[in-house]
Design an enzyme around this catalytic site. Structure first.
Site, PDB file in Angstrom:
ATOM      1  N   ARG A   1     -30.044   0.525 -11.341  1.00 33.72           N
ATOM      2  CA  ARG A   1     -31.042  -0.312 -12.210  1.00 33.72           C
ATOM      3  C   ARG A   1     -32.166   0.649 -12.413  1.00 33.72           C
ATOM      4  NH1 ARG A   1     -32.106  -6.098 -11.953  1.00 33.72           N
ATOM      5  NH2 ARG A   1     -31.123  -6.026 -10.121  1.00 33.72           N
TER       6      ARG A   1
ATOM      7  N   CYS B   1     -28.818  -5.573  42.024  1.00 34.05           N
ATOM      8  CA  CYS B   1     -28.411  -7.026  41.415  1.00 34.05           C
ATOM      9  C   CYS B   1     -29.822  -7.884  41.554  1.00 34.05           C
ATOM     10  CB  CYS B   1     -27.355  -7.391  41.805  1.00 34.05           C
ATOM     11  SG  CYS B   1     -26.827  -9.054  41.010  1.00 34.05           S
TER      12      CYS B   1
ATOM     13  N   ASP C   1       0.580   4.153  -2.691  1.00 34.12           N
ATOM     14  CA  ASP C   1       0.511   5.376  -2.237  1.00 34.12           C
ATOM     15  C   ASP C   1       1.585   6.500  -2.721  1.00 34.12           C
ATOM     16  OD1 ASP C   1      -1.887   4.760  -1.166  1.00 34.12           O
ATOM     17  OD2 ASP C   1      -1.148   4.923   0.924  1.00 34.12           O
TER      18      ASP C   1
ATOM     19  N   ASP D   1       0.859  -1.263   0.089  1.00 33.27           N
ATOM     20  CA  ASP D   1      -0.014   0.051   0.143  1.00 33.27           C
ATOM     21  C   ASP D   1       0.867   1.289   0.106  1.00 33.27           C
ATOM     22  OD1 ASP D   1      -2.119  -1.438   0.053  1.00 33.27           O
ATOM     23  OD2 ASP D   1      -3.128  -0.878   2.144  1.00 33.27           O
TER      24      ASP D   1
ATOM     25  N   SER E   1     -34.735  -8.427 -13.708  1.00 33.54           N
ATOM     26  CA  SER E   1     -34.470  -8.847 -12.350  1.00 33.54           C
ATOM     27  C   SER E   1     -34.348 -10.266 -12.205  1.00 33.54           C
ATOM     28  CB  SER E   1     -35.533  -8.466 -11.499  1.00 33.54           C
ATOM     29  OG  SER E   1     -36.860  -8.562 -11.975  1.00 33.54           O
ATOM     30  N   LEU E   2     -34.120 -11.066 -11.102  1.00 31.77           N
ATOM     31  CA  LEU E   2     -33.958 -12.477 -11.274  1.00 31.77           C
ATOM     32  C   LEU E   2     -35.104 -13.009 -10.439  1.00 31.77           C
ATOM     33  CD1 LEU E   2     -30.291 -13.208 -10.118  1.00 31.77           C
ATOM     34  CD2 LEU E   2     -31.379 -13.829 -12.479  1.00 31.77           C
TER      35      LEU E   2
ATOM     36  N   LYS F   1     -26.656 -19.694 -13.578  1.00 28.29           N
ATOM     37  CA  LYS F   1     -26.925 -19.481 -15.086  1.00 28.29           C
ATOM     38  C   LYS F   1     -26.703 -20.436 -15.863  1.00 28.29           C
ATOM     39  CE  LYS F   1     -26.448 -14.654 -13.882  1.00 28.29           C
ATOM     40  NZ  LYS F   1     -25.616 -13.400 -14.087  1.00 28.29           N
TER      41      LYS F   1
ATOM     42  N   ASP G   1     -25.048  -8.898  -1.747  1.00 24.02           N
ATOM     43  CA  ASP G   1     -26.079  -8.293  -1.182  1.00 24.02           C
ATOM     44  C   ASP G   1     -25.451  -6.638  -1.341  1.00 24.02           C
ATOM     45  OD1 ASP G   1     -28.293  -7.719  -0.166  1.00 24.02           O
ATOM     46  OD2 ASP G   1     -27.851  -8.302   2.213  1.00 24.02           O
TER      47      ASP G   1
ATOM     48  N   GLU H   1     -22.667  -5.732  -9.350  1.00 21.93           N
ATOM     49  CA  GLU H   1     -23.067  -5.357  -8.021  1.00 21.93           C
ATOM     50  C   GLU H   1     -21.928  -4.379  -7.255  1.00 21.93           C
ATOM     51  OE1 GLU H   1     -26.072  -6.763  -7.874  1.00 21.93           O
ATOM     52  OE2 GLU H   1     -26.510  -6.712  -5.529  1.00 21.93           O
TER      53      GLU H   1
ATOM     54  N   GLU I   1       3.770   1.756  -1.078  1.00 27.52           N
ATOM     55  CA  GLU I   1       4.628   1.858  -2.330  1.00 27.52           C
ATOM     56  C   GLU I   1       3.712   2.400  -3.370  1.00 27.52           C
ATOM     57  OE1 GLU I   1       7.981  -1.497  -3.033  1.00 27.52           O
ATOM     58  OE2 GLU I   1       5.973  -2.136  -2.605  1.00 27.52           O
TER      59      GLU I   1
HETATM   60  O1  I6G Z   1     -29.310  -9.014  -9.716  1.00 29.01           O
HETATM   61  C1  I6G Z   1     -28.703  -9.892 -10.003  1.00 29.01           C
HETATM   62  C2  I6G Z   1     -27.548 -10.218  -9.193  1.00 29.01           C
HETATM   63  C3  I6G Z   1     -26.508 -11.392  -9.781  1.00 29.01           C
HETATM   64  C4  I6G Z   1     -28.553 -10.459 -11.267  1.00 29.01           C
HETATM   65  C5  I6G Z   1     -27.718 -11.460 -11.740  1.00 29.01           C
HETATM   66  C6  I6G Z   1     -26.675 -11.780 -11.050  1.00 29.01           C
HETATM   67  O2  I6G Z   1     -25.708 -12.621 -11.478  1.00 29.01           O
HETATM   68  C7  I6G Z   1     -24.678 -13.214 -10.513  1.00 29.01           C
HETATM   69  N1  I6G Z   1     -27.621 -11.770 -13.015  1.00 29.01           N
HETATM   70  C8  I6G Z   1     -28.665 -11.377 -13.726  1.00 29.01           C
HETATM   71  C9  I6G Z   1     -28.745 -11.935 -15.169  1.00 29.01           C
HETATM   72  C10 I6G Z   1     -29.648 -10.579 -13.342  1.00 29.01           C
HETATM   73  N2  I6G Z   1     -29.733 -10.033 -12.122  1.00 29.01           N
HETATM   74  C11 I6G Z   1     -30.941 -10.039 -14.256  1.00 29.01           C
END
Ligand code: I6G
Length: 670
Positions: A137, A408, A37, A33, A82-83, A290, A118, A173, A35
């Site tokens: 998103r 107590c 910096d 770190d 979304s998933l 997937k 998350d 993410e 070096e």
């Molecule tokens: O919301 C998501 C989190 C992680 C994802 C996702 C994902 O893949 C590791 N993959 C897709 C295709 C979508 N949402 C739509």
């Protein structure tokens, strides 16, 4: 002159970007770190002297101007979907069946598995290799432009490398590591500011800052998981290979991404990640599967707003809502009184929980929690469940405020609060049965006198039966007395007496630790033993003499002096020695006998040739301080198989890491 400066600046930028790539993408840091910096500072200085040479993609230019108002809207070039979720094996089998119905039936279909972080989904748009836009998103069609904030995330390359497409949009993410979350909340607490409830909220709050300089300080990270659009380069026909392609452009991919064959292997992956969930450096709420073949993905298509070729397999929730029915107060070894929430039982983090800690009165006041409130509780890993927040809207009319006891609950001695401390204590000392019981449990524990077979439950049983009232009484126990206890046979009783006999042979450090003096942990006990050599000198030392010892501060010194000023404590020590507790005389070792003096070492994971405790004793004998947690002060981490968060933290802090073989060499060579 300017040309050579310009070349030098270019060279520095390339070197810094290469180091960023090695660290964030290849997970293989090439410099320290400090070096790093130094290089960054050199570049900053040169750019200050030559502002005309500053370019927007220079590593110094991650923090741009503040936004005046809310973030502008941007329309995604390709909608961000979304998933769908599954929560158990049955639902996963149904997902697998639907795929096998639409495609050729294949039990061994290639599936890409990765953790579901998350955090917050974002899209990054690169044109001619340069980051031109980052967006949330939003509703999937329209998101918010957060380019200035995303530029501050060090793992987001401002410029791509390798054979990248002319125009490419990737999705990923943004998240905050557990370590960053802890340190941000620690700083917030120190400044009496609002703390974040979890890393996800902290990441979201940080991304939505109007001032990118604040986002920059929050130390966010990103893993990319898919491609939105790519023009001008041949793409692989497999999702897994596409992820490797994305990685080759300099974008970070989660190191846990794995290619599996069929859903049985996917389930094994799920359980493996679930087992390691607490050791991962970031929070996750499940795994994602997937279908690997892109043609298959295209054939499967989408249903509503989610792909048919992907699914999230969620882990049991770590947070749940329940009702706090009552608050009880527990008395600990040092008299500290801890409020405990009695809850309506709730299934959370994979188990049914009916108690949660409330820490202390400050925490009760901070949460503004009442008996009868609906609360959110969290249970992560082996950590004691915690009350995170109160849903005030659901407070019933008869909710009852919580106040500290004046006496107590066990011995009725007065309860006192020390100046400037959050903790209330029972003033009964060893007169209090609760404190006595806890003191005995501590004395018998593995790191103290290590009395084999004497666990907390047995101590409770023996105290209730009045067989023991002090730690010295342990060595007065007889087989005849023990067999009067429920579920205690003659053999077990004999074993316990033998274990007690064996424990009498100890070390001065362990003996001091086992006395349970406030704030005196294993390391301090070791210091006292090494520096003062015998118990009488420890007893006779003044606060002034104690603070002169390494790593002993005024508060610890006060507690030590107070402990030995108590005649009852000295009587117990005399009794223990009289009953046969003994240790070899400690000679202060010379410096050349202590080659590891001044070194702080952390042991993590398991070892084959010796137990962790044996390794620790050997290192301590060579002068090392063996600590239980990794911090900037750690000199070396020795990691065996199964090492998790401590190893990761060491890597994050760039602390030297050794394996068991190197440990043995270290012990043999010293
Ligand atoms: O919301 C998501 C989190 C992680 C994802 C996702 C994902 O893949 C590791 N993959 C897709 C295709 C979508 N949402 C739509």
């Amino acid at each position: 002159m300017t040309e050579s400066v310009s070349n030098h600046i270019e060279q520095l930028r390339k070197t810094i970007n290469d180091h960023n790539h090695a660290y964030y993408v290849l997970d293989d840091p090439t410099i320290t770190d400090i070096e790093y910096d130094r290089l960054l500072r050199e570049l900053q200085q040169l750019e200050e002297q030559h502002p005309d040479l500053i370019t927007p993609d220079s590593p110094t230019q991650r923090v741009g101007a503040k936004a005046d108002s809310a973030f502008a809207e941007v329309e995604h070039l390709v909608p961000m979907l979304s998933l769908d979720n599954v929560f158990d094996e049955d639902e996963l089998s149904q997902f697998a069946r639907r795929i096998n119905e639409r495609l050729e039936n294949d039990e061994n279909r290639a599936i890409v598995c990765e953790p579901k972080l998350d955090g917050l989904a974002v899209s990054l748009l690169y044109e001619k290799g340069k980051l031109v836009q980052a967006a949330t998103r939003g509703d999937g069609r329209i998101g918010e432009n957060i380019t200035q904030n995303v530029r501050t995330i060090k793992s987001v390359p401002l410029e791509l490398r390798g054979n990248y497409p002319d125009k490419v949009e990737v999705r990923g993410e943004v998240f905050m590591t557990k370590a960053s979350f802890e340190s941000i909340n620690e700083a917030a607490r120190a400044n009496d500011e609002k703390v974040f409830a979890n890393p996800r909220n902290a990441a979201a709050g940080s991304l939505r800052q109007l001032d990118p300089a604040i986002t920059a300080k929050r130390n966010l990270s990103i893993y990319v998981y898919s491609l939105g659009l790519a023009d001008g380069v041949d793409l692989a026909g497999s999702h897994y290979d596409r992820l490797q392609q994305i990685k080759s452009w300099g974008l970070p991919i989660c190191p846990e991404v794995k290619l599996k064959q069929g859903f049985t292997e996917c389930l094994e992956y799920y359980h493996d990640i679930l087992n390691r969930r607490d050791d991962l450096p970031y929070e996750i709420d499940g795994v994602v599967y997937k279908v690997d073949d892109i043609e298959d993905q295209e054939q499967l298509g989408f249903v509503a707003r989610a792909p048919r070729w992907a699914i999230a397999h969620k882990f049991p929730a770590q947070e749940e809502t329940t009702v706090l029915e009552k608050v009880d107060f527990q008395v600990g070894r040092t008299g500290a009184i801890t409020p405990v929430a009695r809850l309506q039982p709730v299934f959370v983090g994979g188990v049914t929980v009916s108690n949660a800690t409330l820490h202390n009165m400050d925490e009760i006041n901070r949460l503004d929690v009442h008996e009868g409130d609906t609360v959110i509780i969290r249970r992560a890993g082996d950590v004691i469940p915690q009350v995170m927040s109160v849903i005030k809207e659901r407070r019933p009319k008869d909710a009852k405020a919580i106040s500290m006891l004046t006496e107590c609950p066990i011995c009725q001695s007065p309860v006192e609060r020390e100046e400037d401390q959050a903790i209330y204590r029972c003033t009964g000392g060893l007169f209090c049965q609760a404190q006595r019981k806890e003191a005995i449990k501590h004395f018998a524990s593995r790191k103290a006198m290590n009395i084999d077979g004497l666990g907390d439950k047995l101590v409770e049983q023996m105290s209730e039966a009045k067989l023991i009232t002090s730690i010295a009484d342990l060595y007065r126990l007889t087989v005849e007395q023990l067999i009067t206890l429920e579920r205690m046979g003659e053999k077990s009783a004999e074993n316990l007496i033998n274990a007690l006999e064996k424990s009498k042979q100890t070390t001065l450090a362990k003996f001091i630790y086992s006395l349970g003096i406030r704030e005196v942990g294993e390391v301090t006990a070791q210091t006292l033993a090494v520096e003062l050599n015998d118990i009488d000198t420890v007893k006779a030392s003044s606060e002034q003499e104690l603070v002169a010892l390494p790593d002993i501060g005024p508060i610890v010194a006060k507690h030590i002096v107070a402990f030995f000023a108590n005649e009852e404590n000295n009587k117990v020590i005399a009794d223990l020695i009289e009953l046969g507790v003994n240790w070899p005389k400690v000679e202060k070792p010379s410096a050349d006998e202590q080659p590891l003096l001044g070194k702080t070492i952390v042991l993590t994971g398991s070892f084959e040739a010796m137990s962790r405790n044996e390794a620790k004793d050997k290192l301590v004998a060579l002068g090392a301080k063996v600590s239980g947690s990794v911090s900037a002060k750690t000199d070396l981490v020795i990691a065996g198989p199964g090492a998790g968060s401590k190893l990761k933290k060491a890597q994050e802090l760039k602390i030297e890491v050794a394996d068991e073989e190197q440990l043995i060499a270290l012990l043999n060579n010293n």
